[in-house]
Write a protein that holds these residues in place. Sequence first.
Motif, PDB file in Angstrom:
ATOM      1  N   LEU A   4      30.821  48.172  25.288  1.00 31.86           N
ATOM      2  CA  LEU A   4      31.105  49.599  25.330  1.00 31.86           C
ATOM      3  C   LEU A   4      30.110  50.316  26.241  1.00 31.86           C
ATOM      4  O   LEU A   4      30.481  51.121  27.072  1.00 31.86           O
ATOM      5  CB  LEU A   4      31.028  50.174  23.911  1.00 31.86           C
ATOM      6  CG  LEU A   4      32.015  51.241  23.542  1.00 31.86           C
ATOM      7  CD1 LEU A   4      33.430  50.791  23.812  1.00 31.86           C
ATOM      8  CD2 LEU A   4      31.865  51.615  22.092  1.00 31.86           C
ATOM      9  N   ALA A   5      28.832  49.988  26.112  1.00 27.50           N
ATOM     10  CA  ALA A   5      27.808  50.627  26.945  1.00 27.50           C
ATOM     11  C   ALA A   5      27.936  50.185  28.394  1.00 27.50           C
ATOM     12  O   ALA A   5      27.760  50.980  29.306  1.00 27.50           O
ATOM     13  CB  ALA A   5      26.424  50.296  26.414  1.00 27.50           C
ATOM     14  N   ALA A   6      28.260  48.907  28.621  1.00 24.68           N
ATOM     15  CA  ALA A   6      28.359  48.391  29.977  1.00 24.68           C
ATOM     16  C   ALA A   6      29.486  49.042  30.760  1.00 24.68           C
ATOM     17  O   ALA A   6      29.419  49.160  31.971  1.00 24.68           O
ATOM     18  CB  ALA A   6      28.556  46.874  29.943  1.00 24.68           C
ATOM     19  N   SER A   7      30.530  49.467  30.100  1.00 24.62           N
ATOM     20  CA  SER A   7      31.661  50.064  30.809  1.00 24.62           C
ATOM     21  C   SER A   7      31.600  51.582  30.833  1.00 24.62           C
ATOM     22  O   SER A   7      32.519  52.233  31.266  1.00 24.62           O
ATOM     23  CB  SER A   7      32.969  49.612  30.162  1.00 24.62           C
ATOM     24  OG  SER A   7      33.048  50.133  28.843  1.00 24.62           O
ATOM     25  N   GLU A   8      30.503  52.157  30.353  1.00 28.98           N
ATOM     26  CA  GLU A   8      30.320  53.610  30.339  1.00 28.98           C
ATOM     27  C   GLU A   8      31.486  54.322  29.688  1.00 28.98           C
ATOM     28  O   GLU A   8      32.130  55.182  30.280  1.00 28.98           O
ATOM     29  CB  GLU A   8      30.066  54.137  31.751  1.00 28.98           C
ATOM     30  CG  GLU A   8      28.791  53.621  32.349  1.00 28.98           C
ATOM     31  CD  GLU A   8      28.507  54.233  33.701  1.00 28.98           C
ATOM     32  OE1 GLU A   8      29.168  55.200  34.084  1.00 28.98           O
ATOM     33  OE2 GLU A   8      27.602  53.735  34.366  1.00 28.98           O
ATOM     34  N   THR A 109      30.709  51.278  39.592  1.00 29.16           N
ATOM     35  CA  THR A 109      30.313  50.377  40.678  1.00 29.16           C
ATOM     36  C   THR A 109      31.528  49.816  41.418  1.00 29.16           C
ATOM     37  O   THR A 109      31.381  49.027  42.346  1.00 29.16           O
ATOM     38  CB  THR A 109      29.469  49.202  40.141  1.00 29.16           C
ATOM     39  OG1 THR A 109      30.286  48.396  39.277  1.00 29.16           O
ATOM     40  CG2 THR A 109      28.243  49.691  39.402  1.00 29.16           C
ATOM     41  N   GLY A 110      32.734  50.197  40.995  1.00 29.73           N
ATOM     42  CA  GLY A 110      33.952  49.710  41.636  1.00 29.73           C
ATOM     43  C   GLY A 110      34.453  48.398  41.074  1.00 29.73           C
ATOM     44  O   GLY A 110      35.368  47.799  41.625  1.00 29.73           O
ATOM     45  N   GLN A 111      33.866  47.953  39.968  1.00 30.02           N
ATOM     46  CA  GLN A 111      34.296  46.722  39.322  1.00 30.02           C
ATOM     47  C   GLN A 111      35.290  47.031  38.204  1.00 30.02           C
ATOM     48  O   GLN A 111      35.199  48.068  37.554  1.00 30.02           O
ATOM     49  CB  GLN A 111      33.083  45.971  38.739  1.00 30.02           C
ATOM     50  CG  GLN A 111      32.099  45.521  39.797  1.00 30.02           C
ATOM     51  CD  GLN A 111      32.758  44.622  40.829  1.00 30.02           C
ATOM     52  OE1 GLN A 111      33.403  43.642  40.495  1.00 30.02           O
ATOM     53  NE2 GLN A 111      32.592  44.977  42.102  1.00 30.02           N
ATOM     54  N   PRO A 112      36.254  46.134  37.958  1.00 25.21           N
ATOM     55  CA  PRO A 112      37.235  46.375  36.894  1.00 25.21           C
ATOM     56  C   PRO A 112      36.574  46.447  35.518  1.00 25.21           C
ATOM     57  O   PRO A 112      35.841  45.540  35.128  1.00 25.21           O
ATOM     58  CB  PRO A 112      38.166  45.161  36.973  1.00 25.21           C
ATOM     59  CG  PRO A 112      37.923  44.538  38.296  1.00 25.21           C
ATOM     60  CD  PRO A 112      36.523  44.883  38.690  1.00 25.21           C
ATOM     61  N   ALA A 113      36.808  47.541  34.816  1.00 18.88           N
ATOM     62  CA  ALA A 113      36.325  47.696  33.443  1.00 18.88           C
ATOM     63  C   ALA A 113      37.458  47.411  32.456  1.00 18.88           C
ATOM     64  O   ALA A 113      37.231  46.892  31.373  1.00 18.88           O
ATOM     65  CB  ALA A 113      35.782  49.105  33.226  1.00 18.88           C
ATOM     66  N   ARG A 114      38.676  47.753  32.831  1.00 25.53           N
ATOM     67  CA  ARG A 114      39.883  47.444  32.063  1.00 25.53           C
ATOM     68  C   ARG A 114      40.923  46.958  33.051  1.00 25.53           C
ATOM     69  O   ARG A 114      40.959  47.404  34.198  1.00 25.53           O
ATOM     70  CB  ARG A 114      40.425  48.661  31.320  1.00 25.53           C
ATOM     71  CG  ARG A 114      39.465  49.317  30.368  1.00 25.53           C
ATOM     72  CD  ARG A 114      39.185  48.464  29.136  1.00 25.53           C
ATOM     73  NE  ARG A 114      38.270  49.144  28.239  1.00 25.53           N
ATOM     74  CZ  ARG A 114      36.934  49.092  28.318  1.00 25.53           C
ATOM     75  NH1 ARG A 114      36.371  48.383  29.276  1.00 25.53           N
ATOM     76  NH2 ARG A 114      36.183  49.733  27.462  1.00 25.53           N
ATOM     77  N   SER A 115      41.807  46.063  32.590  1.00 25.82           N
ATOM     78  CA  SER A 115      42.789  45.481  33.498  1.00 25.82           C
ATOM     79  C   SER A 115      44.057  45.134  32.732  1.00 25.82           C
ATOM     80  O   SER A 115      43.994  44.625  31.611  1.00 25.82           O
ATOM     81  CB  SER A 115      42.185  44.222  34.136  1.00 25.82           C
ATOM     82  OG  SER A 115      43.111  43.613  34.982  1.00 25.82           O
ATOM     83  N   TRP A 116      45.199  45.423  33.339  1.00 26.98           N
ATOM     84  CA  TRP A 116      46.506  45.086  32.773  1.00 26.98           C
ATOM     85  C   TRP A 116      47.307  44.344  33.830  1.00 26.98           C
ATOM     86  O   TRP A 116      47.403  44.799  34.976  1.00 26.98           O
ATOM     87  CB  TRP A 116      47.276  46.343  32.378  1.00 26.98           C
ATOM     88  CG  TRP A 116      46.630  47.147  31.310  1.00 26.98           C
ATOM     89  CD1 TRP A 116      46.881  47.094  29.967  1.00 26.98           C
ATOM     90  CD2 TRP A 116      45.627  48.163  31.478  1.00 26.98           C
ATOM     91  NE1 TRP A 116      46.091  48.004  29.304  1.00 26.98           N
ATOM     92  CE2 TRP A 116      45.301  48.669  30.206  1.00 26.98           C
ATOM     93  CE3 TRP A 116      44.959  48.666  32.595  1.00 26.98           C
ATOM     94  CZ2 TRP A 116      44.361  49.662  30.012  1.00 26.98           C
ATOM     95  CZ3 TRP A 116      44.009  49.662  32.396  1.00 26.98           C
ATOM     96  CH2 TRP A 116      43.723  50.150  31.127  1.00 26.98           C
ATOM     97  N   SER A 117      47.899  43.225  33.455  1.00 25.50           N
ATOM     98  CA  SER A 117      48.766  42.466  34.368  1.00 25.50           C
ATOM     99  C   SER A 117      50.198  42.550  33.855  1.00 25.50           C
ATOM    100  O   SER A 117      50.469  42.184  32.708  1.00 25.50           O
ATOM    101  CB  SER A 117      48.337  41.000  34.450  1.00 25.50           C
ATOM    102  OG  SER A 117      47.147  40.892  35.169  1.00 25.50           O
ATOM    103  N   PHE A 118      51.085  43.016  34.712  1.00 27.28           N
ATOM    104  CA  PHE A 118      52.501  43.160  34.390  1.00 27.28           C
ATOM    105  C   PHE A 118      53.221  41.973  35.025  1.00 27.28           C
ATOM    106  O   PHE A 118      53.354  41.906  36.242  1.00 27.28           O
ATOM    107  CB  PHE A 118      53.031  44.499  34.907  1.00 27.28           C
ATOM    108  CG  PHE A 118      52.292  45.662  34.303  1.00 27.28           C
ATOM    109  CD1 PHE A 118      52.777  46.270  33.168  1.00 27.28           C
ATOM    110  CD2 PHE A 118      51.098  46.113  34.850  1.00 27.28           C
ATOM    111  CE1 PHE A 118      52.086  47.324  32.585  1.00 27.28           C
ATOM    112  CE2 PHE A 118      50.400  47.157  34.271  1.00 27.28           C
ATOM    113  CZ  PHE A 118      50.899  47.769  33.141  1.00 27.28           C
TER     114      PHE A 118
END
Length: 154
Positions: A4-8, A109-118
């Motif tokens: 939780l902290a790492a993804s702000e 930082t431009g890194q994926p914090a959440r991701s969904w693949s359809f």
Amino acid sequence: MSELAASEYPLPAFYFRVKFASSGDSADTAFQEVSGIGAQLDTEDVAEGGENRFVHKLPKAVKHGNLVLKRGIAPNSSELVQWCIKVFEQGVDIIITPMTITVELLDNTGQPARSWSFVNAYPVSWQIEGFNAGKNEVAIEKLEFSYQYVNRER
């Protein structure tokens, strides 16, 4: 440090990326808006015999709405536009080639914090939003995709 902290937490909704299996991270996948991410559990009402005070709601199936993407109208040379033209303008007798569409919500930082693949997505609607001479706005196309299922990966 917790995830939780790492993804702000909470993440801003304006910093995201869309990837198509065929085009990866090209400029062709730049979108202004993404919506339709979600799921709903359908239920079936079953009345219990002899008991009239309540009805059981039993789970039936999970259903997903369409993934909706909006962007400025792209040129005909766009791979995504070519895919849509093939699906919508060449008739239903052609084979539709589905692909995976990934939506990533990015951290600072431009890194994926959440991701969904359809998975096995294909276009089901392609609309150009209205033109209005009284407004100074970008001409927008709206693409809707049906898909087999979605995986939340982060």
